[in-house]
Scaffold this active site. Sequence first.
Site, PDB file in Angstrom:
ATOM      1  N   ASP A  13      41.672  40.816  35.837  1.00 44.42           N
ATOM      2  CA  ASP A  13      40.295  41.178  35.458  1.00 44.42           C
ATOM      3  C   ASP A  13      39.412  41.445  36.676  1.00 44.42           C
ATOM      4  O   ASP A  13      38.216  41.148  36.659  1.00 44.42           O
ATOM      5  CB  ASP A  13      39.648  40.088  34.587  1.00 44.42           C
ATOM      6  CG  ASP A  13      40.513  39.728  33.406  1.00 44.42           C
ATOM      7  OD1 ASP A  13      41.061  40.651  32.788  1.00 44.42           O
ATOM      8  OD2 ASP A  13      40.653  38.528  33.110  1.00 44.42           O
ATOM      9  N   LYS A  16      40.160  46.472  37.924  1.00 43.35           N
ATOM     10  CA  LYS A  16      41.164  47.452  38.370  1.00 43.35           C
ATOM     11  C   LYS A  16      40.975  48.788  37.682  1.00 43.35           C
ATOM     12  O   LYS A  16      41.226  49.826  38.256  1.00 43.35           O
ATOM     13  CB  LYS A  16      42.586  46.943  38.073  1.00 43.35           C
ATOM     14  CG  LYS A  16      43.026  45.816  38.967  1.00 43.35           C
ATOM     15  CD  LYS A  16      44.471  45.450  38.716  1.00 43.35           C
ATOM     16  CE  LYS A  16      44.698  44.701  37.434  1.00 43.35           C
ATOM     17  NZ  LYS A  16      44.107  43.387  37.354  1.00 43.35           N
ATOM     18  N   GLY A  40      43.979  44.310  29.813  1.00 42.19           N
ATOM     19  CA  GLY A  40      42.954  45.113  29.143  1.00 42.19           C
ATOM     20  C   GLY A  40      42.088  45.750  30.207  1.00 42.19           C
ATOM     21  O   GLY A  40      41.513  45.052  31.038  1.00 42.19           O
ATOM     22  N   HIS A  41      42.062  47.071  30.244  1.00 40.88           N
ATOM     23  CA  HIS A  41      41.222  47.761  31.221  1.00 40.88           C
ATOM     24  C   HIS A  41      40.047  48.367  30.482  1.00 40.88           C
ATOM     25  O   HIS A  41      40.245  49.148  29.562  1.00 40.88           O
ATOM     26  CB  HIS A  41      41.993  48.895  31.895  1.00 40.88           C
ATOM     27  CG  HIS A  41      43.168  48.407  32.679  1.00 40.88           C
ATOM     28  ND1 HIS A  41      43.062  47.448  33.652  1.00 40.88           N
ATOM     29  CD2 HIS A  41      44.468  48.756  32.643  1.00 40.88           C
ATOM     30  CE1 HIS A  41      44.249  47.228  34.177  1.00 40.88           C
ATOM     31  NE2 HIS A  41      45.125  48.003  33.571  1.00 40.88           N
ATOM     32  N   GLN A 228      47.222  42.285  35.484  1.00 41.60           N
ATOM     33  CA  GLN A 228      46.982  40.886  35.855  1.00 41.60           C
ATOM     34  C   GLN A 228      46.670  40.788  37.360  1.00 41.60           C
ATOM     35  O   GLN A 228      46.153  41.735  37.922  1.00 41.60           O
ATOM     36  CB  GLN A 228      48.167  39.991  35.474  1.00 41.60           C
ATOM     37  CG  GLN A 228      48.370  39.842  33.970  1.00 41.60           C
ATOM     38  CD  GLN A 228      49.175  40.961  33.338  1.00 41.60           C
ATOM     39  OE1 GLN A 228      50.161  41.413  33.872  1.00 41.60           O
ATOM     40  NE2 GLN A 228      48.744  41.414  32.178  1.00 41.60           N
TER      41      GLN A 228
HETATM   42  P1  IMP Z   1      50.325  35.825  28.774  1.00 37.70           P
HETATM   43  O1  IMP Z   1      50.469  36.861  29.839  1.00 37.70           O
HETATM   44  O2  IMP Z   1      49.703  36.321  27.510  1.00 37.70           O
HETATM   45  O3  IMP Z   1      51.598  35.070  28.538  1.00 37.70           O
HETATM   46  O4  IMP Z   1      49.278  34.723  29.331  1.00 37.70           O
HETATM   47  C1  IMP Z   1      49.581  33.873  30.447  1.00 37.70           C
HETATM   48  C2  IMP Z   1      48.335  33.657  31.299  1.00 37.70           C
HETATM   49  O5  IMP Z   1      47.989  34.869  31.947  1.00 37.70           O
HETATM   50  C3  IMP Z   1      47.093  33.235  30.503  1.00 37.70           C
HETATM   51  O6  IMP Z   1      46.306  32.377  31.307  1.00 37.70           O
HETATM   52  C4  IMP Z   1      46.364  34.546  30.293  1.00 37.70           C
HETATM   53  O7  IMP Z   1      44.980  34.353  30.095  1.00 37.70           O
HETATM   54  C5  IMP Z   1      46.644  35.227  31.627  1.00 37.70           C
HETATM   55  N1  IMP Z   1      46.582  36.694  31.546  1.00 37.70           N
HETATM   56  C6  IMP Z   1      47.527  37.520  31.057  1.00 37.70           C
HETATM   57  N2  IMP Z   1      47.122  38.801  31.168  1.00 37.70           N
HETATM   58  C7  IMP Z   1      45.932  38.778  31.761  1.00 37.70           C
HETATM   59  C8  IMP Z   1      45.017  39.800  32.195  1.00 37.70           C
HETATM   60  O8  IMP Z   1      45.249  41.007  32.070  1.00 37.70           O
HETATM   61  N3  IMP Z   1      43.868  39.365  32.784  1.00 37.70           N
HETATM   62  C9  IMP Z   1      43.609  38.044  32.983  1.00 37.70           C
HETATM   63  N4  IMP Z   1      44.426  37.068  32.597  1.00 37.70           N
HETATM   64  C10 IMP Z   1      45.582  37.431  32.004  1.00 37.70           C
END
Ligand code: IMP
Length: 428
Positions: A13, A16, A40-41, A228
């Site tokens: 977040d 990007k 999510g962009h 991420q």
């Molecule tokens: P998962 O990727 O859904 O398995 O989540 C694992 C961890 O990564 C959690 O803390 C999510 O909030 C975090 N996370 C996954 N994708 C994103 C992203 O695009 N932005 C911020 N945090 C993310």
Amino acid sequence: MSVVIVVGAQWGDEGKGKVVDLFTERADTVVRYGGGANAGHTLVIDGQKLVTHLVPSGVCHPGKACVLGDGMVIDPHTLLEEISECQARGLLTRGELLIGLGAHVILPYHKLIDGLREDHGAKRGKAIGTTRRGIGPAYEMKAARKGVRMRDLLRPERLRAQVASNLDDLAPVITHLGGQVPSKAEVDKWIDDALVAGEKLRPHTGDAGRHVAKVIGEGKHVLFEGAQGCLLDLDHGTYPYVTSSSTIAAGACQSAGIGPTMIDSVVGITKAYATRVGEGPFPTELHGEEGDRLRNAGGEFGATTGRPRRCGWLDLPALRMGVRLSGMQSLALTKLDVLAGLPEVSVCDAYKLDGKELDEPPTDPAEPIYVRIPGWEKLPSNARSIDDLPAPARSYVQTISQMAGVPFCLVSVGPDRSETIRLTDPFA
Ligand code: IMP
């Protein structure tokens, strides 16, 4: 320079979307690597918002090729919705999308397990705070060599056999977690829907790795778009509070199927402060009014789940770790405008543990040491050079760059494309 990786330097977040969108002006192909619809962009173009989860942010430039690498985990229904939304805006109408046939597929049972585990964990104070998009379970099945890949959506018999075998394995897990094992009719519907989606996606599928290697060989400009951030990396992040993929720059090569010698440059994106969603350590987190102020000023609510993001001061030891992990040669600073109006801004420069100062975050809890910098009033949205910034904001930018040991290539002073100070061109 023709091959550039853009990677989040924090916990995701970092903004990007906007940076990739700007760099895409200079790219011919944009490749998304790793993760799935957990990302999510939010893109703001001419005042209009477009949120993408799977399709790379580079989509906003008509005619640029967008590739989804084999290292991704793709929910075919979410992808089809995104393609339609893009096409409704006149984007992705010329066959610009290529989906790697080796990418893994997220089916409803991956999401079911993800949600059940989170609920089960929450009752025991052990939730990860995932996005519940099925990411972890899909990567688990991949590592167990039982996953469903994009190519399986085009082979009905193989898909049926693979799903049946997956559900045999998962039924006891679902029951243990307090869930309802899906009925045969439900599973048949999931398979039928997946096959329909597969047929719709068929024209977009292909050998992503060979394609990317080919266009690089032709000297085209290729931009790899990370999802991420470095601190959510499965191997090097704040384990177990991480995602299940390789989010660092090395993941780009791994996912796309090219070697590291093909990469020319790595750009890290960092926000002017820090945020994190989900559970896990966040030593510079601000609670109460201070945290609320940053959250509201920065619109820090998840683009994927709508969850309020945890907010805090910029963590330079964590940023240094991101710089090291991804070999970043320059940084893009985003959301500097959000800090405007604060009397003073803090930045964590080091950690103290057992009387020692540490320049990267330790695994054990440690005390953040802060440097305090005077605040600034509103930033001019038409700032085009660092010299256009008020003196304290300028000093903040210079201090971060000095302490992180990497120069800035870009500073963003507002959400719009135009609200950007461009310092160097990563493709130059
Ligand atoms: P998962 O990727 O859904 O398995 O989540 C694992 C961890 O990564 C959690 O803390 C999510 O909030 C975090 N996370 C996954 N994708 C994103 C992203 O695009 N932005 C911020 N945090 C993310």
